[in-house]
Write a protein that holds these residues in place. Structure first.
Motif, PDB file in Angstrom:
ATOM      1  N   THR A  79       6.790   4.086  17.974  1.00  0.00           N
ATOM      2  CA  THR A  79       8.185   4.214  17.552  1.00  0.00           C
ATOM      3  C   THR A  79       8.189   4.554  16.069  1.00  0.00           C
ATOM      4  OG1 THR A  79       8.935   2.579  19.177  1.00  0.00           O
ATOM      5  CG2 THR A  79      10.388   3.000  17.322  1.00  0.00           C
ATOM      6  N   TRP A  80       9.020   5.553  15.698  1.00  0.00           N
ATOM      7  CA  TRP A  80       9.132   5.953  14.299  1.00  0.00           C
ATOM      8  C   TRP A  80      10.446   5.413  13.732  1.00  0.00           C
ATOM      9  CZ3 TRP A  80       6.615   8.603  17.965  1.00  0.00           C
ATOM     10  CH2 TRP A  80       5.349   9.105  17.657  1.00  0.00           C
ATOM     11  N   ILE A  81      10.344   4.711  12.587  1.00  0.00           N
ATOM     12  CA  ILE A  81      11.515   4.068  11.990  1.00  0.00           C
ATOM     13  C   ILE A  81      11.719   4.601  10.583  1.00  0.00           C
ATOM     14  CG2 ILE A  81      12.554   1.845  11.344  1.00  0.00           C
ATOM     15  CD1 ILE A  81       9.530   1.686  13.486  1.00  0.00           C
ATOM     16  N   PHE A 140      11.309   7.818   3.628  1.00  0.00           N
ATOM     17  CA  PHE A 140      10.209   6.959   4.046  1.00  0.00           C
ATOM     18  C   PHE A 140      10.324   6.660   5.537  1.00  0.00           C
ATOM     19  CE2 PHE A 140      10.428   5.962  -0.482  1.00  0.00           C
ATOM     20  CZ  PHE A 140       9.092   6.071  -0.845  1.00  0.00           C
ATOM     21  N   THR A 141       9.222   6.835   6.249  1.00  0.00           N
ATOM     22  CA  THR A 141       9.173   6.542   7.676  1.00  0.00           C
ATOM     23  C   THR A 141       7.914   5.740   7.963  1.00  0.00           C
ATOM     24  OG1 THR A 141      10.291   8.616   8.214  1.00  0.00           O
ATOM     25  CG2 THR A 141       9.118   7.530  10.000  1.00  0.00           C
ATOM     26  N   ILE A 142       8.028   4.758   8.841  1.00  0.00           N
ATOM     27  CA  ILE A 142       6.849   4.022   9.279  1.00  0.00           C
ATOM     28  C   ILE A 142       6.767   4.093  10.789  1.00  0.00           C
ATOM     29  CG2 ILE A 142       6.804   2.449   7.302  1.00  0.00           C
ATOM     30  CD1 ILE A 142       7.966   0.300   9.134  1.00  0.00           C
ATOM     31  N   THR A 143       5.550   3.895  11.291  1.00  0.00           N
ATOM     32  CA  THR A 143       5.283   4.013  12.724  1.00  0.00           C
ATOM     33  C   THR A 143       4.729   2.700  13.252  1.00  0.00           C
ATOM     34  OG1 THR A 143       4.704   6.331  12.363  1.00  0.00           O
ATOM     35  CG2 THR A 143       4.110   5.378  14.491  1.00  0.00           C
ATOM     36  N   GLU A 193      -2.331   9.699   5.442  1.00  0.00           N
ATOM     37  CA  GLU A 193      -2.270   8.842   6.620  1.00  0.00           C
ATOM     38  C   GLU A 193      -0.838   8.343   6.813  1.00  0.00           C
ATOM     39  OE1 GLU A 193      -6.058   6.222   6.997  1.00  0.00           O
ATOM     40  OE2 GLU A 193      -5.650   6.400   4.856  1.00  0.00           O
ATOM     41  N   GLU A 194      -0.551   7.860   8.037  1.00  0.00           N
ATOM     42  CA  GLU A 194       0.784   7.331   8.319  1.00  0.00           C
ATOM     43  C   GLU A 194       0.970   5.980   7.628  1.00  0.00           C
ATOM     44  OE1 GLU A 194       0.968   6.838  12.559  1.00  0.00           O
ATOM     45  OE2 GLU A 194      -0.246   5.024  12.554  1.00  0.00           O
ATOM     46  N   ASN A 195       2.228   5.616   7.463  1.00  0.00           N
ATOM     47  CA  ASN A 195       2.613   4.298   6.932  1.00  0.00           C
ATOM     48  C   ASN A 195       2.128   4.045   5.511  1.00  0.00           C
ATOM     49  OD1 ASN A 195       3.777   3.858   9.426  1.00  0.00           O
ATOM     50  ND2 ASN A 195       2.148   2.527  10.191  1.00  0.00           N
ATOM     51  N   VAL A 196       2.034   5.084   4.726  1.00  0.00           N
ATOM     52  CA  VAL A 196       1.605   4.943   3.333  1.00  0.00           C
ATOM     53  C   VAL A 196       2.846   4.847   2.441  1.00  0.00           C
ATOM     54  CG1 VAL A 196       0.413   6.022   1.402  1.00  0.00           C
ATOM     55  CG2 VAL A 196      -0.577   6.115   3.699  1.00  0.00           C
ATOM     56  N   LEU A 197       2.968   3.696   1.746  1.00  0.00           N
ATOM     57  CA  LEU A 197       4.119   3.450   0.880  1.00  0.00           C
ATOM     58  C   LEU A 197       3.651   3.444  -0.577  1.00  0.00           C
ATOM     59  CD1 LEU A 197       5.666   0.483   2.921  1.00  0.00           C
ATOM     60  CD2 LEU A 197       6.331   2.890   3.023  1.00  0.00           C
ATOM     61  N   MET A 212      12.510   1.982  -3.654  1.00  0.00           N
ATOM     62  CA  MET A 212      13.645   1.767  -2.758  1.00  0.00           C
ATOM     63  C   MET A 212      13.285   0.887  -1.570  1.00  0.00           C
ATOM     64  SD  MET A 212      15.676   5.407  -2.568  1.00  0.00           S
ATOM     65  CE  MET A 212      14.231   6.312  -2.035  1.00  0.00           C
ATOM     66  N   VAL A 213      12.021   0.879  -1.188  1.00  0.00           N
ATOM     67  CA  VAL A 213      11.580   0.067  -0.056  1.00  0.00           C
ATOM     68  C   VAL A 213      11.489  -1.405  -0.436  1.00  0.00           C
ATOM     69  CG1 VAL A 213       9.690  -0.268   1.593  1.00  0.00           C
ATOM     70  CG2 VAL A 213      10.389   2.033   0.958  1.00  0.00           C
ATOM     71  N   GLY A 214      11.377  -1.698  -1.722  1.00  0.00           N
ATOM     72  CA  GLY A 214      11.288  -3.078  -2.186  1.00  0.00           C
ATOM     73  C   GLY A 214       9.853  -3.510  -2.427  1.00  0.00           C
ATOM     74  N   GLN A 215       9.678  -4.795  -2.695  1.00  0.00           N
ATOM     75  CA  GLN A 215       8.343  -5.322  -2.984  1.00  0.00           C
ATOM     76  C   GLN A 215       7.593  -5.655  -1.694  1.00  0.00           C
ATOM     77  OE1 GLN A 215       8.359  -8.574  -5.806  1.00  0.00           O
ATOM     78  NE2 GLN A 215       8.470  -7.157  -7.526  1.00  0.00           N
ATOM     79  N   THR A 216       6.304  -5.391  -1.699  1.00  0.00           N
ATOM     80  CA  THR A 216       5.434  -5.679  -0.566  1.00  0.00           C
ATOM     81  C   THR A 216       4.277  -6.539  -1.063  1.00  0.00           C
ATOM     82  OG1 THR A 216       5.960  -3.623   0.592  1.00  0.00           O
ATOM     83  CG2 THR A 216       3.879  -4.669   1.146  1.00  0.00           C
ATOM     84  N   VAL A 217       4.007  -7.630  -0.330  1.00  0.00           N
ATOM     85  CA  VAL A 217       2.885  -8.505  -0.671  1.00  0.00           C
ATOM     86  C   VAL A 217       1.719  -8.169   0.249  1.00  0.00           C
ATOM     87  CG1 VAL A 217       2.065 -10.883  -0.807  1.00  0.00           C
ATOM     88  CG2 VAL A 217       4.427 -10.336  -1.442  1.00  0.00           C
TER      89      VAL A 217
END
Length: 373
Positions: A254-256, A262-265, A295-299, A321-326
């Motif tokens: 599923t692609w979101i 920005f898109t993640i899979t 690669e996919e899902n690279v932020l 825009m995606v926010g902080q990621t830990v």
């Protein structure tokens, strides 16, 4: 009276206008070691006190060994409740405090003292057997209370934060000793804890409480791998969250769209195109790349901070825009990538497709959903 099982059927408990338990259904088998997790005020202690008979349910049925407990006083339930407050007798020595439990259950004085000494050795306090409670630290007093609960050989142990005041190193040792002893004695244990690692490492099953209701009850790995809500994903193990909309679906993906551009899979495939969803991914199932990748899902983002967390390096990445990621990176890998020296530099967070969980977006909003009071 034996206690081979514990069963709660639609149990509710209210204190004035506050509902501490809300139609709880729970079934625990003979010999199980069950941990109860939940934020402050979720009803963990109330659950234990209801089973122990120290408070009565507003509605519903509690059964021990298949027998309804409505008319059974606490002393006849064949259960031992070990509270957080220790409740030691100040005029008795440590040994006499621990021996009190088996004495009250009909053991001879000799048997009681022998059981007390055994349990004091288990909790590493045999050398303080002749001391009085006021001569001990809070953590030592908690270990005495735990020893007293274990010494009575009750078939049902109700433990309320039994290791909470004990120093970290000894707590890890005692958690495994406690489980080992419970299995050797074939007793049923319901163990309330705020320590998720403690619950994950020793429980046969975990019940997660929130607002007096059970959000999920299952084996530790089940709750970690397949949490039923964003709250559970965050509360058990920790996760990152991105809100988005399902753009496209394939046979196994599923692609979101999570932000403009920005898109993640995700490997999950249970949501329809157009659905508003929350994507959750574990901190330790996310990688950090130090150079651009197709690669996919690279932020892309900026490495804000790093801190050592056991065998991991905890990295905070600001993805705009995606926010902080830990991200938790194995320490050896982090050192090879020189991540501690890259603070304020551009890096790329990459959650793995198979590790991205999808949930329906909560109607009350993600921030409220994740709150743990």
């Amino acid at each position: 009276m034996t206690v081979p099982s514990v069963r709660l059927v639609n149990v509710s408990k209210s204190f004035a206008k506050v509902k501490a338990m809300d139609h709880v259904n729970l079934e625990i088998s003979d010999g199980e070691y069950v941990c109860v997790l939940g934020p402050t005020g979720s009803g963990k202690t109330t659950l234990l006190r209801l089973i122990a008979g120290l408070t009565s349910p507003t509605s519903g049925t509690i059964e021990l060994g298949g027998k309804a407990m409505a008319d059974t006083p606490p002393e006849d339930r064949n259960a031992v409740y070990v509270p957080q407050q220790y409740a030691l007798f100040p005029h008795m020595t440590v040994r006499d405090n621990v021996a009190f439990g088996p004495l009250a259950r009909g053991f001879t004085p000799e048997e009681s003292l022998h059981a007390a000494d055994e349990m004091l050795k288990l909790v590493r306090l045999y050398h303080r057997a002749t001391a009085f409670p006021h001569e001990l630290s809070g953590g030592m007093q908690q270990r005495v209370a735990l020893a007293r609960g274990l010494a009575g050989r009750s078939p049902l142990l109700l433990l309320d934060e039994p290791l909470g005041a004990i120093d970290a190193r000894l707590r890890v040792i005692l958690r495994y000793e406690l489980r080992r002893l419970a299995k050797e004695l074939a007793v049923t244990v319901i163990h309330v804890t705020h320590d998720q690692q403690e619950a994950m490492s020793i429980a046969d099953r975990i019940a997660v409480l929130r607002d007096g209701a059970i959000g999920q009850f299952g084996r530790p790995f089940e709750i970690y791998a397949a949490p039923k809500s964003p709250f559970l994903a965050d509360f058990v193990g920790g996760a990152n969250f991105l809100e988005g909309t399902v753009m496209r679906k394939g046979a196994d993906a599923t692609w979101i769209e999570v932000a403009e551009g920005f898109t993640i899979t995700s490997s999950e495939n249970k949501h329809a195109v157009g659905d508003a969803v929350v994507a959750a991914f574990r901190q330790e199932r996310t990688s950090i790349l130090t150079s651009a990748s197709f690669e996919e899902n690279v932020l892309p983002g900026k490495l804000v901070s790093t801190s050592v967390l056991g065998v991991f390096l905890r990295c905070v990445v600001d993805c705009g825009m995606v926010g902080q990621t830990v991200v938790k990176v194995p320490l050896r890998e982090a050192l090879e990538q020189h991540l501690p020296d890259r603070v304020e530099n551009v890096v790329y967070a990459r959650p793995r497709r198979e590790g991205i969980l999808l949930f329906k977006r909560p109607e009350r909003g993600l921030a409220v959903e994740l709150e743990a009071f």
